[in-house]
Write an enzyme that holds these catalytic residues in place. Structure first.
Site, PDB file in Angstrom:
ATOM      1  N   ARG B  57       0.818  -1.210   0.000  1.00  0.00           N
ATOM      2  CA  ARG B  57       0.000   0.000   0.000  1.00  0.00           C
ATOM      3  C   ARG B  57       0.855   1.265   0.000  1.00  0.00           C
ATOM      4  NH1 ARG B  57      -5.153  -0.024   1.909  1.00  0.00           N
ATOM      5  NH2 ARG B  57      -4.766  -2.170   2.511  1.00  0.00           N
ATOM      6  N   THR B  58       1.773   1.334   0.934  1.00  0.00           N
ATOM      7  CA  THR B  58       2.617   2.531   1.037  1.00  0.00           C
ATOM      8  C   THR B  58       3.508   2.675  -0.195  1.00  0.00           C
ATOM      9  OG1 THR B  58       2.618   2.270   3.430  1.00  0.00           O
ATOM     10  CG2 THR B  58       4.283   3.725   2.518  1.00  0.00           C
ATOM     11  N   LYS B  86      22.703 -11.829   1.933  1.00  0.00           N
ATOM     12  CA  LYS B  86      24.050 -12.394   1.926  1.00  0.00           C
ATOM     13  C   LYS B  86      24.889 -11.821   3.054  1.00  0.00           C
ATOM     14  CE  LYS B  86      23.789 -12.294  -3.078  1.00  0.00           C
ATOM     15  NZ  LYS B  86      24.050 -11.185  -3.998  1.00  0.00           N
ATOM     16  N   ARG B 107      11.555   1.982   3.717  1.00  0.00           N
ATOM     17  CA  ARG B 107      10.695   1.249   4.648  1.00  0.00           C
ATOM     18  C   ARG B 107      11.544   0.127   5.228  1.00  0.00           C
ATOM     19  NH1 ARG B 107       5.002   1.320   6.054  1.00  0.00           N
ATOM     20  NH2 ARG B 107       4.518  -0.699   6.914  1.00  0.00           N
ATOM     21  N   HIS B 135       6.201   7.127  10.942  1.00  0.00           N
ATOM     22  CA  HIS B 135       5.650   6.969   9.597  1.00  0.00           C
ATOM     23  C   HIS B 135       5.082   8.343   9.213  1.00  0.00           C
ATOM     24  CE1 HIS B 135       4.143   5.243   6.082  1.00  0.00           C
ATOM     25  NE2 HIS B 135       3.273   4.372   6.539  1.00  0.00           N
TER      26      HIS B 135
END
Ligand SMILES: [Zn+2]
Lengths: 157, 309
Positions: B57-58, B86, B107, B135
């Site tokens: 969504r974001t 890795k 994010r 956020h």
């Protein structure tokens, strides 16, 4: 064993080193741990006086460490955990510098962030970093995750 | 406060005029966000979307914002596909991605990752959610929605319901609403009340905060009801969770005593906090809120990146 009159063992003056006085009662061993504890060199005599009468604060602890001048990092840690302390640098039996411990505005690399999810607790090549947001009582805030810290002892590595 | 070239890690990085500027620009960008007009503010710009945890969504909302302004995206949407797997540090990965792009949208599951990125990158970094920390574009979207619904962001009565302890997006919202001088009525289970540290942080601001146990009383003359998720993992057992979550569920009956003008917001996705029967009522504003995320992000990107274009 040589017999003789019982001698009272006092804290003796030191030639070179650091005296940390006015430690809040009961915290001398923590302060010793910060100063270096078991990592101190063989030629460092450490004297600790616990529960000493003090005109200023009722009871206090005193710590003397020979041949060690403490680091800024250690001084910051003492300012956090034992804020009433004074630090004197001794050279050739004379007090060269004496000052109360001073808390800087920012404390880097000293404490672990209590927030386990914080990026500073992951395997990143960064130091923890806290801002001092309140001085009496001392409150810190993680510069990365904003977690507040008021209890510092458990956060020492 | 000039926004050009700046990072946005936390909503508290912005002052009130900067927030007002973004919201005003966002209002003007609504037609462009709907596809009705074409903008070229970000033409020739490349924006990196570094999404180290799934949040479709974001991410889509940011991608839509960049492309509606004529910019292009460079997307990492699958953490498993990156070199992090890795054993490369996030710091190294961020330095690399940042050198490929004009701005970095991050994010990440760990709190504070956005501050780390901002410290490392010489390009602007926008926090798209770092763990339970911040956020800020969600907060800006919430503010834009309240402003659109109420006509103004000042002096409103806003009920905030749910998990007020762990939900840090809600802490940011409370800070911002306090900055604009709103009255907040907090309704939450006793174990999920607002932490004292958050109260301390907003104490010097114009807004007022009070707690209310009874949701119906709180709703009586409210302008906005902001509903947050109550998460299963905050409760010791399933029974307790179901009991609490059930007692905070919003349905038509809950809204019966409210003013007709009351609008209900939710950051989505919802987990049953709002019954679907509320969706067709005029109270439901959460889908509009989700859409407004696009013009808000457009406005932000334009302020941060558009200056030199
Ligand atoms: Zn932290």
């Amino acid at each position: 064993m040589e017999a003789g009159p019982a001698r009272e063992l006092k804290i003796t003056p030191i030639r070179n080193g650091t005296v940390i006085d006015h430690i809040p009662d009961g915290l001398a061993l923590e302060v010793l741990r910060i100063v270096g504890g078991s990592r101190l060199g063989r030629d460092s005599t450490v004297s600790i006086a616990l529960h000493v009468r003090s005109a200023k604060q009722g009871w206090k602890d005193i710590l003397k460490v020979e041949n060690v001048e403490i680091s800024d990092r250690a001084a910051n840690a003492i300012a956090l955990l034992a804020p009433t302390s004074t630090i004197s640098i001794i050279r050739d039996f004379a007090v060269r510098e004496k000052h109360p411990v001073a808390l800087p505005d920012r404390i880097d690399g000293l404490l672990r962030c209590p927030n386990l999810e914080c990026i500073t607790n992951q395997a990143e090549p960064i130091e923890s970093s806290f801002e001092v947001i309140h001085r009496r009582p001392i409150r810190l805030r993680c510069r990365y995750c904003d977690e507040p810290v008021t209890d510092f002892l458990p956060q020492l590595p | 406060m000039r926004l050009a070239g700046r990072d946005l890690v936390a909503i508290e990085d912005l002052d009130r005029p900067a927030i007002e500027e973004i919201l005003e620009a966002a209002r003007a960008l609504v037609p462009a966000a709907e596809g009705g007009s074409v903008r070229h503010t970000l033409e020739g710009r490349l924006v990196a979307m570094a999404f180290f945890e799934p949040s479709t969504r974001t991410r889509l909302s940011f991608e839509a914002a960049v492309q509606r302004l004529g910019g292009r995206c460079l997307t990492i949407a699958d953490p498993a596909a990156t070199s992090l797997r890795k054993g490369e540090t996030l710091s190294d990965t961020l330095r690399m991605i940042s050198s490929y792009s004009d701005a970095l949208i991050l994010r990440h599951p760990n709190s504070g990752a956005a501050r780390l990125a901002a410290d490392l990158s010489d390009r602007p970094v926008i926090n798209a959610g770092d763990g339970s920390h911040q956020h800020p574009t969600q907060t800006l979207t919430d503010l834009a929605t309240i402003q659109e619904a109420c006509g103004s962001l000042v002096g409103r009565r806003i009920v905030i319901l749910g998990d007020l302890k762990y939900g840090r997006a809600v802490h940011s919202l409370i800070w911002a609403l306090a900055l604009f001088g709103n009255e907040m009525v907090l309704v939450s289970p006793p174990s999920l009340r607002l932490p004292e540290s958050v109260r301390q942080r907003v104490r010097h601001l114009a807004g007022r905060i009070r707690e209310e146990d009874d949701l119906a009383t709180a709703l009586a003359d409210a302008d906005i009801l902001y509903v947050t998720r109550i998460q299963r993992e905050r409760f010791p057992d399933e029974t307790e969770y179901r009991r609490v979550a059930g007692s905070y569920r919003i349905d038509r009956a809950t809204l019966e005593g409210a003013r007709p003008e009351l609008r209900v917001l939710h950051p989505l996705p919802r987990l049953g906090e709002i019954a679907p029967e509320v969706d067709p009522t005029p109270h439901a504003l959460y889908f509009r809120q989700a859409f407004l995320g696009v013009p808000v992000r457009m406005a932000l990107m334009q302020s941060i990146l558009g200056g030199g274009a």
